[in-house]
Design a protein around this motif. Structure first.
Motif, PDB file in Angstrom:
ATOM      1  N   ALA A   1     -15.551 -42.726   1.230  1.00 17.77           N
ATOM      2  CA  ALA A   1     -15.257 -44.160   1.336  1.00 17.77           C
ATOM      3  C   ALA A   1     -15.495 -44.649   2.763  1.00 17.77           C
ATOM      4  O   ALA A   1     -15.998 -45.753   2.976  1.00 17.77           O
ATOM      5  CB  ALA A   1     -13.817 -44.437   0.906  1.00 17.77           C
TER       6      ALA A   1
ATOM      7  N   LYS B   1     -19.261 -45.095   3.341  1.00 19.03           N
ATOM      8  CA  LYS B   1     -19.728 -46.363   2.761  1.00 19.03           C
ATOM      9  C   LYS B   1     -19.398 -47.532   3.689  1.00 19.03           C
ATOM     10  O   LYS B   1     -20.234 -48.396   3.937  1.00 19.03           O
ATOM     11  CB  LYS B   1     -19.101 -46.589   1.389  1.00 19.03           C
ATOM     12  CG  LYS B   1     -19.587 -45.636   0.330  1.00 19.03           C
ATOM     13  CD  LYS B   1     -18.953 -45.948  -1.010  1.00 19.03           C
ATOM     14  CE  LYS B   1     -19.263 -44.927  -2.054  1.00 19.03           C
ATOM     15  NZ  LYS B   1     -20.654 -44.606  -2.225  1.00 19.03           N
ATOM     16  N   ARG B   2     -18.195 -47.531   4.218  1.00 19.46           N
ATOM     17  CA  ARG B   2     -17.774 -48.599   5.117  1.00 19.46           C
ATOM     18  C   ARG B   2     -18.619 -48.610   6.395  1.00 19.46           C
ATOM     19  O   ARG B   2     -19.048 -49.668   6.873  1.00 19.46           O
ATOM     20  CB  ARG B   2     -16.299 -48.432   5.457  1.00 19.46           C
ATOM     21  CG  ARG B   2     -15.714 -49.603   6.226  1.00 19.46           C
ATOM     22  CD  ARG B   2     -14.271 -49.358   6.640  1.00 19.46           C
ATOM     23  NE  ARG B   2     -14.135 -48.368   7.704  1.00 19.46           N
ATOM     24  CZ  ARG B   2     -14.469 -48.579   8.989  1.00 19.46           C
ATOM     25  NH1 ARG B   2     -14.974 -49.717   9.353  1.00 19.46           N
ATOM     26  NH2 ARG B   2     -14.292 -47.634   9.895  1.00 19.46           N
TER      27      ARG B   2
ATOM     28  N   GLN C   1     -14.782 -38.062   4.329  1.00 18.54           N
ATOM     29  CA  GLN C   1     -14.328 -39.253   3.621  1.00 18.54           C
ATOM     30  C   GLN C   1     -15.518 -40.099   3.171  1.00 18.54           C
ATOM     31  O   GLN C   1     -16.105 -40.822   3.962  1.00 18.54           O
ATOM     32  CB  GLN C   1     -13.423 -40.067   4.533  1.00 18.54           C
ATOM     33  CG  GLN C   1     -12.273 -39.272   5.091  1.00 18.54           C
ATOM     34  CD  GLN C   1     -11.657 -39.950   6.305  1.00 18.54           C
ATOM     35  OE1 GLN C   1     -11.815 -41.129   6.529  1.00 18.54           O
ATOM     36  NE2 GLN C   1     -10.937 -39.175   7.093  1.00 18.54           N
TER      37      GLN C   1
END
Length: 91
Positions: free
Chosen positions: A66, A69-70, A64
Motif C-alpha cells: 500500500a 502504491k502511495r 508495504q
C-alpha cells in the motif's frame, strides 16, 4: 547514503527503503536519477534493465505494498510504472 535529500528522486529512493525495499548498487541508482532530466522515466528504465549493471530491488519481509502504491502516485509516475516495479522485485 543519500547525498542530497532535497532532490525529489533521492527522496523517492529514501521512501522506497522506508517502505521495505532494499536496493543493490544504490549509489549508482541515485547518481543516474540525479543526472536524468525526467527521473521517473530513468527509474523505470533502471527497474527494467538495471540488472546488467548490478542494480536490483529486493522486497524485504514486511514490505508495504500500500505504501508503494502511495509513493508511485505521490511522485507522479506513469500508471504502468508501479506494476512494472512490483513485477521486478526479488523476494
Amino acid at each position: 547514503m543519500i547525498r542530497n535529500p532535497n532532490i525529489e528522486s533521492t527522496q523517492f529512493i529514501h521512501s522506497l527503503k522506508t517502505a521495505g525495499v532494499a536496493i543493490s548498487n544504490e549509489h549508482e541508482v541515485i547518481e543516474r536519477l540525479e543526472e536524468a532530466r525526467v527521473w521517473q522515466y530513468a527509474f523505470t528504465t533502471l527497474v527494467k534493465q538495471g540488472q546488467r549493471i548490478g542494480i536490483s530491488f529486493l522486497a524485504k519481509p514486511g514490505m508495504q505494498l500500500a505504501e508503494l502504491k502511495r509513493l508511485f502516485s505521490r511522485f507522479r509516475f506513469a500508471d504502468h510504472a508501479e506494476a512494472a516495479f512490483e513485477a521486478s522485485l526479488h523476494h
